[in-house]
Design a protein around this motif. Structure first.
Motif, PDB file in Angstrom:
ATOM      1  N   LEU A   1      16.215  -6.826  -8.654  1.00 55.04           N
ATOM      2  CA  LEU A   1      15.084  -5.954  -8.980  1.00 55.04           C
ATOM      3  C   LEU A   1      14.508  -5.301  -7.729  1.00 55.04           C
ATOM      4  N   TYR A   2      14.481  -6.039  -6.630  1.00 56.37           N
ATOM      5  CA  TYR A   2      14.033  -5.463  -5.358  1.00 56.37           C
ATOM      6  C   TYR A   2      14.921  -4.280  -4.968  1.00 56.37           C
ATOM      7  N   LYS A   3      16.232  -4.451  -5.045  1.00 54.59           N
ATOM      8  CA  LYS A   3      17.162  -3.369  -4.696  1.00 54.59           C
ATOM      9  C   LYS A   3      16.962  -2.157  -5.601  1.00 54.59           C
ATOM     10  N   GLU A   4      16.726  -2.408  -6.888  1.00 54.69           N
ATOM     11  CA  GLU A   4      16.477  -1.305  -7.820  1.00 54.69           C
ATOM     12  C   GLU A   4      15.177  -0.571  -7.475  1.00 54.69           C
ATOM     13  N   SER A   5      14.185  -1.295  -6.960  1.00 54.16           N
ATOM     14  CA  SER A   5      12.903  -0.666  -6.616  1.00 54.16           C
ATOM     15  C   SER A   5      13.020   0.275  -5.427  1.00 54.16           C
ATOM     16  N   LEU A   6      14.112   0.182  -4.691  1.00 52.31           N
ATOM     17  CA  LEU A   6      14.313   1.048  -3.529  1.00 52.31           C
ATOM     18  C   LEU A   6      14.901   2.415  -3.904  1.00 52.31           C
ATOM     19  N   LYS A   7      15.389   2.546  -5.112  1.00 55.68           N
ATOM     20  CA  LYS A   7      15.998   3.799  -5.558  1.00 55.68           C
ATOM     21  C   LYS A   7      14.923   4.857  -5.809  1.00 55.68           C
ATOM     22  N   ASP A   8      15.301   6.117  -5.627  1.00 56.46           N
ATOM     23  CA  ASP A   8      14.360   7.224  -5.831  1.00 56.46           C
ATOM     24  C   ASP A   8      13.783   7.259  -7.238  1.00 56.46           C
ATOM     25  N   GLU A   9      14.581   6.904  -8.221  1.00 54.55           N
ATOM     26  CA  GLU A   9      14.136   6.977  -9.620  1.00 54.55           C
ATOM     27  C   GLU A   9      13.498   5.667 -10.105  1.00 54.55           C
ATOM     28  N   ALA A  10      13.180   4.766  -9.208  1.00 50.71           N
ATOM     29  CA  ALA A  10      12.614   3.462  -9.576  1.00 50.71           C
ATOM     30  C   ALA A  10      11.303   3.609 -10.340  1.00 50.71           C
ATOM     31  N   LEU A  11      11.092   2.707 -11.289  1.00 47.13           N
ATOM     32  CA  LEU A  11       9.861   2.687 -12.075  1.00 47.13           C
ATOM     33  C   LEU A  11       8.914   1.597 -11.601  1.00 47.13           C
ATOM     34  N   SER A  12       9.197   1.064 -10.408  1.00 46.18           N
ATOM     35  CA  SER A  12       8.304   0.088  -9.801  1.00 46.18           C
ATOM     36  C   SER A  12       8.158   0.409  -8.320  1.00 46.18           C
ATOM     37  N   TYR A  13       7.040  -0.038  -7.779  1.00 48.10           N
ATOM     38  CA  TYR A  13       6.741   0.218  -6.371  1.00 48.10           C
ATOM     39  C   TYR A  13       5.843  -0.906  -5.886  1.00 48.10           C
ATOM     40  N   GLY A  14       6.166  -1.459  -4.750  1.00 49.54           N
ATOM     41  CA  GLY A  14       5.352  -2.562  -4.267  1.00 49.54           C
ATOM     42  C   GLY A  14       5.225  -2.626  -2.767  1.00 49.54           C
ATOM     43  N   LYS A  15       4.290  -3.440  -2.351  1.00 52.60           N
ATOM     44  CA  LYS A  15       4.036  -3.712  -0.940  1.00 52.60           C
ATOM     45  C   LYS A  15       3.839  -5.213  -0.779  1.00 52.60           C
ATOM     46  N   VAL A  16       3.923  -5.672   0.443  1.00 48.58           N
ATOM     47  CA  VAL A  16       3.582  -7.051   0.746  1.00 48.58           C
ATOM     48  C   VAL A  16       2.216  -7.064   1.418  1.00 48.58           C
ATOM     49  N   ILE A  17       1.523  -8.165   1.253  1.00 49.54           N
ATOM     50  CA  ILE A  17       0.169  -8.310   1.785  1.00 49.54           C
ATOM     51  C   ILE A  17       0.213  -9.238   2.988  1.00 49.54           C
ATOM     52  N   TYR A  18      -0.324  -8.743   4.086  1.00 49.48           N
ATOM     53  CA  TYR A  18      -0.472  -9.560   5.288  1.00 49.48           C
ATOM     54  C   TYR A  18      -1.960  -9.760   5.552  1.00 49.48           C
ATOM     55  N   TYR A  19      -2.279 -10.956   5.989  1.00 49.63           N
ATOM     56  CA  TYR A  19      -3.644 -11.282   6.385  1.00 49.63           C
ATOM     57  C   TYR A  19      -3.544 -12.090   7.671  1.00 49.63           C
ATOM     58  N   GLY A  20      -4.185 -11.590   8.723  1.00 43.25           N
ATOM     59  CA  GLY A  20      -4.086 -12.275  10.012  1.00 43.25           C
ATOM     60  C   GLY A  20      -2.657 -12.411  10.489  1.00 43.25           C
ATOM     61  N   ASN A  21      -1.868 -11.359  10.356  1.00 44.34           N
ATOM     62  CA  ASN A  21      -0.460 -11.322  10.773  1.00 44.34           C
ATOM     63  C   ASN A  21       0.439 -12.288  10.005  1.00 44.34           C
ATOM     64  N   LYS A  22      -0.011 -12.760   8.842  1.00 44.73           N
ATOM     65  CA  LYS A  22       0.790 -13.688   8.044  1.00 44.73           C
ATOM     66  C   LYS A  22       1.027 -13.086   6.663  1.00 44.73           C
ATOM     67  N   TYR A  23       2.266 -13.137   6.221  1.00 42.37           N
ATOM     68  CA  TYR A  23       2.634 -12.694   4.880  1.00 42.37           C
ATOM     69  C   TYR A  23       2.066 -13.682   3.872  1.00 42.37           C
ATOM     70  N   ILE A  24       1.235 -13.181   2.928  1.00 44.56           N
ATOM     71  CA  ILE A  24       0.540 -14.078   2.005  1.00 44.56           C
ATOM     72  C   ILE A  24       0.737 -13.733   0.529  1.00 44.56           C
ATOM     73  N   GLY A  25       1.395 -12.609   0.223  1.00 44.15           N
ATOM     74  CA  GLY A  25       1.567 -12.256  -1.181  1.00 44.15           C
ATOM     75  C   GLY A  25       2.125 -10.863  -1.367  1.00 44.15           C
ATOM     76  N   ASP A  26       2.230 -10.475  -2.634  1.00 42.65           N
ATOM     77  CA  ASP A  26       2.770  -9.168  -3.006  1.00 42.65           C
ATOM     78  C   ASP A  26       1.826  -8.459  -3.965  1.00 42.65           C
ATOM     79  N   ILE A  27       1.899  -7.131  -3.938  1.00 50.01           N
ATOM     80  CA  ILE A  27       1.196  -6.309  -4.914  1.00 50.01           C
ATOM     81  C   ILE A  27       2.146  -5.191  -5.323  1.00 50.01           C
ATOM     82  N   TRP A  28       2.195  -4.897  -6.608  1.00 54.81           N
ATOM     83  CA  TRP A  28       3.129  -3.872  -7.059  1.00 54.81           C
ATOM     84  C   TRP A  28       2.672  -3.256  -8.363  1.00 54.81           C
TER      85      TRP A  28
END
Length: 137
Positions: free
Chosen positions: A42-69
């Motif tokens: 699903l991550y690889k599919e989200s990278l395609k131009d026609e993807a129906l999903s889009y997400g980012k990762v959340i960093y807090y204090g230089n630490k990866y803590i979660g995802d939002i999409w």
């Protein structure tokens, strides 16, 4: 607040999968993905131009803590998308991090896509999620 949204990479997908296997997190979030392999696909599919999903990762204090999409992005008919956010570092729950990340992400989504609204749902007993959704409108 030191909340930064960054591009999602394959290593984030792997860490997210591992961290969200926690029993408490599983009870609070309606996950539908059943394997790491499916997550990577699903991550690889989200990278395609026609993807129906889009997400980012959340960093807090230089630490990866979660995802939002956003998923189910529909720029033609409903002109909307659905929102999901997971902070997997439980010691950071209730500190306003998800609120800030969501506000920043929603601005980005509305500028990137031709949509008029964003929807979301949560379980009736997930009071923190309900509070977040109320705060952001």
């Amino acid at each position: 607040m030191d909340v930064i949204l960054k591009k999602r990479m394959k290593e984030h997908v792997v860490e997210f999968w591992e961290k969200t296997q926690d029993e408490e997190i599983q009870k609070l979030f309606p996950f539908s993905i059943e394997s790491l392999e499916e997550s990577i696909k699903l991550y690889k599919e989200s990278l395609k131009d026609e993807a129906l999903s889009y997400g980012k990762v959340i960093y807090y204090g230089n630490k990866y803590i979660g995802d939002i999409w956003c998923y189910g992005i529909d720029e033609i008919n409903e002109k909307m998308a659905m929102l999901s956010i997971v902070i997997f570092e439980k010691e950071l729950w209730g500190k306003g991090i998800a609120t800030q990340a969501t506000k920043d992400f929603i601005k980005e989504v509305f500028s990137k896509y031709k949509i008029d609204k964003i929807g979301a749902f949560t379980y009736a007993f997930n009071y923190r999620s309900i509070g977040l959704l109320e705060k952001i409108g």
